[in-house]
Design a protein around this motif. Structure first.
Motif, PDB file in Angstrom:
ATOM      1  N   THR A 167     -10.975  -4.750   7.361  1.00 44.83           N
ATOM      2  CA  THR A 167     -10.277  -3.677   6.653  1.00 44.83           C
ATOM      3  C   THR A 167      -8.792  -3.998   6.554  1.00 44.83           C
ATOM      4  OG1 THR A 167     -11.844  -2.037   7.495  1.00 44.83           O
ATOM      5  CG2 THR A 167      -9.772  -1.206   6.625  1.00 44.83           C
ATOM      6  N   ALA A 168      -8.221  -3.751   5.371  1.00 46.93           N
ATOM      7  CA  ALA A 168      -6.791  -3.954   5.180  1.00 46.93           C
ATOM      8  C   ALA A 168      -6.250  -2.868   4.258  1.00 46.93           C
ATOM      9  CB  ALA A 168      -6.522  -5.331   4.578  1.00 46.93           C
ATOM     10  N   LEU A 169      -5.119  -2.296   4.626  1.00 47.23           N
ATOM     11  CA  LEU A 169      -4.412  -1.328   3.793  1.00 47.23           C
ATOM     12  C   LEU A 169      -3.179  -2.029   3.242  1.00 47.23           C
ATOM     13  CD1 LEU A 169      -4.199   1.618   2.782  1.00 47.23           C
ATOM     14  CD2 LEU A 169      -2.883   2.127   4.849  1.00 47.23           C
ATOM     15  N   GLU A 170      -3.138  -2.187   1.929  1.00 45.53           N
ATOM     16  CA  GLU A 170      -2.090  -2.999   1.311  1.00 45.53           C
ATOM     17  C   GLU A 170      -1.275  -2.182   0.321  1.00 45.53           C
ATOM     18  OE1 GLU A 170      -4.418  -6.010  -0.489  1.00 45.53           O
ATOM     19  OE2 GLU A 170      -4.896  -7.043   1.397  1.00 45.53           O
ATOM     20  N   SER A 171       0.032  -2.416   0.314  1.00 47.84           N
ATOM     21  CA  SER A 171       0.926  -1.782  -0.652  1.00 47.84           C
ATOM     22  C   SER A 171       1.772  -2.867  -1.301  1.00 47.84           C
ATOM     23  CB  SER A 171       1.831  -0.751   0.033  1.00 47.84           C
ATOM     24  OG  SER A 171       2.770  -0.233  -0.890  1.00 47.84           O
TER      25      SER A 171
END
Length: 442
Positions: free
Chosen positions: A314-318
């Motif tokens: 899982t990765a949360l990217e901006s």
């Protein structure tokens, strides 16, 4: 997001009707199209013994004609005959060969095994991702998972028709139609209402809100809901009620497109009148077509056996703004009992049960056909295919997201859901992201 070209492949074999899947599937496939953007392309293929192009790949224009034309063709689908998945994939691939957009994908929905046209895995084209949906676990779930794996798509499992809308919403994100912020089922009693917070981050120029429901006899109203009616509530961050007609409306769904919405916490929800079945079953989806914040989840391995540990990446990217105050929640949904346990516990009842003839015609073995008949007979008091939800510990840091290993101790279909809430620091506005994915365990 860049424009996409989608081919929607819909199973119209007779068992889709016998399981009460077909009408909800048509509604959910139609709702999906209303989320698509101008310059996206949509084509529709229906398949039974043979496959046919219902709607050729067409570019969506600002006048919405393409969307309504495609929906009208979907609504005409009627159940008939067997299941030829190989030909459906071939036709879907053919119409996407001439797509005007570089991002292409197929959505393959089926409730069971292929029994016409030969093995779809032989000669399967792998240059276009296929997002597969297994409706119920009576069919070849491993086969549909393998189609998704080989084509770099994603496999999804829906235990019943109610779960299906969530999956179509998720595929809108998977296929880069729009980033999903809310994907939530709603169970509402007659004369009741529910509300959900809808966070619009600073800089959002467009937010879509789609609500669809299982009972197509329920109608939408802008006023106080009466007999078998529902009103969709919408308030801006100042608490002002937004009164606007839906951008799209059909039997069983409404979709609103909000342009240049005010940043902050909006409120949405469903307000019910007297429901014919005393309960309203709906799914609320909220989408950001041009978001720069993305929640990515994938499984390190999809070929899994009972006793293996599930590894979620899982990765949360901006890509634009710094984010913080992130809260992550992960849930695993699994079968309560294995199929072997059910067969042993209900051995006598299964022996004295007549098998479902339509399943037998489709090629499912007699025991599984009997099990399906018994399942429908015992509902709603007993659900022999019951599922359970378990929390999974997850930790977010600047280095990424860590999930604890999950041991899969029951064969069957397991679904992981990841929900994230955070803050865009520059504008001090909240955002939410959600993701679901499934794995079939032998």
């Amino acid at each position: 997001m860049s424009s996409v070209s989608i081919a929607s492949l819909i199973d119209q074999s007779y068992t889709m009707k016998s399981f009460n899947y077909l009408e909800p599937a048509k509604t959910d496939a139609a709702t999906f199209i209303t989320i698509m953007k101008e310059a996206d392309q949509i084509g529709v293929v229906a398949f039974s013994t043979r496959s046919r192009i219902l709607y050729p790949l067409t570019t969506i224009q600002s006048d919405h004609k393409t969307i309504y034309d495609a929906i009208n063709e979907i609504k005409k689908i009627q159940p008939i005959n067997m299941t030829n998945i190989k030909e459906a994939i071939s036709q879907g691939h053919d119409i996407l060969n001439n797509a005007g957009n570089p991002n292409r994908a197929m959505i393959l929905l089926s409730d069971g095994i292929w029994n016409e046209g030969g093995d779809p895995l032989i000669g399967l084209p792998t240059d276009i991702p296929i997002y597969t949906i297994a409706l119920g676990d009576r069919g070849q779930c491993n086969f549909l998972q393998e189609v998704a794996r080989r084509t770099y798509g994603q496999y999804h499992f829906s235990p019943d028709a109610f779960e299906l809308a969530e999956i179509y919403n998720q595929i809108a994100d998977d296929a880069s139609v729009a980033t999903i912020a809310i994907n939530q089922k709603q169970l509402i009693d007659s004369y009741r209402f529910t509300t959900l917070p809808l966070y619009v981050p600073g800089g959002s120029d467009h937010v879509s809100l789609a609500v669809n429901w299982l009972d197509e006899s329920v109608t939408y109203t802008t006023g106080t809901p009466g007999e078998n009616q529902v009103n969709i509530l919408l308030r801006d961050p100042d608490g002002q009620k937004i009164v606007m007609p839906p951008t799209f409306m059909g039997n069983g769904f409404v979709t609103f497109h909000l342009h240049d919405p005010k940043p902050g916490q909006w409120t949405t929800g469903c307000w019910c009148g007297n429901m014919r079945q005393n309960i309203f079953r709906a799914t609320v989806g909220a989408f950001e077509p041009n978001s720069t914040i993305k929640l990515n989840c994938k499984l390190a391995e999809t070929k899994m056996n009972c006793g293996d540990c599930l590894d979620i990446k899982t990765a949360l990217e901006s890509s634009k703004d710094e984010i913080g105050n992130v809260i992550i929640k992960t849930t695993l949904e699994s079968p309560v009992n294995s199929k072997d346990y059910v067969l042993e516990k209900y051995e006598d009842e299964i022996l004295n049960t007549e098998p479902d003839e339509e399943l037998m015609k489709k090629g499912i073995n007699e025991i599984d056909a009997k099990l399906n008949t018994l399942h429908k007979k015992l509902l709603p008091n007993v659900n022999i295919f019951a599922r359970r939800q378990s929390p999974v510990h997850a930790k977010y840091s600047q280095d990424g997201v860590e999930h604890e290993p999950i041991k899969l101790d029951v064969p069957g279909n397991h679904t992981i859901r990841v929900d994230v809430e955070g803050t865009i620091l520059r504008s001090n506005t909240k955002f939410t992201r959600t993701r679901r994915l499934s794995v079939n365990v032998k």
